[in-house]
Enzyme design. Structure first.
Site, short mmCIF file in Angstrom:
data_model
loop_
_atom_site.label_atom_id
_atom_site.label_comp_id
_atom_site.label_asym_id
_atom_site.label_seq_id
_atom_site.Cartn_x
_atom_site.Cartn_y
_atom_site.Cartn_z
N LEU A 255 11.25 1.28 7.10
CA LEU A 255 10.62 1.71 5.85
C LEU A 255 11.42 2.88 5.28
CD1 LEU A 255 8.15 1.36 3.96
CD2 LEU A 255 7.08 3.21 5.25
N LYS B 167 6.58 -1.99 1.81
CA LYS B 167 5.41 -1.39 2.48
C LYS B 167 4.19 -2.30 2.31
CE LYS B 167 3.21 3.12 3.18
NZ LYS B 167 3.67 3.31 4.57
N GLU C 139 12.30 2.61 14.24
CA GLU C 139 11.45 3.69 13.72
C GLU C 139 10.22 3.79 14.58
OE1 GLU C 139 10.28 2.68 9.72
OE2 GLU C 139 10.03 0.58 10.23
N TYR D 239 0.83 -1.20 0.00
CA TYR D 239 0.00 0.00 0.00
C TYR D 239 0.86 1.25 0.00
CZ TYR D 239 0.80 1.09 4.98
OH TYR D 239 1.37 1.43 6.18
#
Length: 287
Positions: A207, A151, A183, A33
């Site tokens: 990411l 992702k 993160e 996505y």
């Protein structure tokens, strides 16, 4: 107002949109996505999101049912059809409906991918209350799969992290692996110490944030010092500032980490400046 959404080539009212119960995105989280922000009716960092989407699809051997030109047009159509001035466009592509539940991938030559897009109206996207107050985060063990650079829609662990933060009276979480922050639960994480912006370097562990990439470029152009290295929760607690970046949050100051107040307990000058830079430069480059 009923939203218009996009499903497999068709624009539909949201209450008429359906996909198969055998879709692998539903059964296996076999999907990727992207989320693109819309400011003043324009798409922010769109080229970066489109490029990352293609990379995610390629890494999983999944086909994109749209050309780059078609995909951009769908985004623009949804902005227009839903009257979005400030908000978000969510895009998801799954491996499609293999006809039944199976761990084996269906043949991409005969089973088309499923594509879905919808909008979210966020009038205060550029100026949410949290941006002026800052947010509080907790530390949360990072037990996600090892390819966080793709992702995917495998978002259960981030959801558990956000729920743990909510239960603790906080807003979000910093993931920690081997004693080091990777993160945020849905964003990239940073601290500021001695005038340096410190953030973990790119790898499979995090990411590859589109907002991150744009912001670090703007920071370099503004002659700010960026140090790409991992940092600990203890370092975060003693930092001058902390913040996160993401497509829906831009630059969000962090004022508390695991109960420790960061700096003065209010958004610091570096985070404020970076947010101003991102909004200013992002608007100029929006399409």
């Amino acid at each position: 107002m009923t939203r218009t959404v996009y499903v497999n080539g068709n624009y539909l009212p949201e209450n008429e949109a359906t996909i198969s119960i055998f879709d692998r995105g539903f059964l296996m989280a076999d999907a990727v996505y992207e989320v693109t922000s819309v400011l003043d009716g324009k798409l922010l960092d769109y080229a970066g999101h489109e490029a990352r989407l293609q990379r995610s699809l390629s890494e999983l051997g999944m086909a994109n049912p749209c050309t780059a030109e078609e995909l951009l047009q769908v985004h623009r159509d949804l902005v227009e059809k839903n009257g979005i001035v400030n908000g978000l466009i969510y895009l998801q592509i799954s491996r499609g409906n293999g006809g039944d539940r199976s761990f084996i991938f269906p043949d991409a030559a005969t089973v088309p991918s499923t594509i879905v897009l919808f909008t979210q109206d966020v009038p205060d996207l550029a100026n949410p209350p949290a941006a002026s107050k800052g947010i509080k985060v907790i530390a949360f063990e990072d037990l996600r799969w090892g390819r966080r650079d793709i992702k995917t829609v495998q978002l259960l662990w981030p959801s558990l992290a956000k729920m743990a933060a909510k239960k603790a009276g906080c807003d979000d979480a910093f993931f920690v692996m081997d004693g080091l922050v990777t993160e945020g639960s849905s964003n990239n994480a940073y601290i500021v110490k001695g005038g340096k912006i410190i953030t973990r370097p790119l790898s499979n562990d995090i990411l590859h944030g589109i907002t991150r990439a744009a912001l670090l470029t703007y920071a370099a152009e503004a002659q700010m010092v960026v140090e790409e290295r991992p940092f600990t929760i203890e370092e975060a607690k003693s930092a001058d500032e902390a913040f996160i970046t993401g497509a829906s949050t831009f630059v969000m100051p962090v004022i508390e980490v695991d109960g420790a107040t960061i700096g003065s307990g209010t958004p610091g000058p570096v985070a404020k400046r970076l947010r101003e830079l991102y909004l200013s430069e992002g608007r100029k480059a929006a399409i």
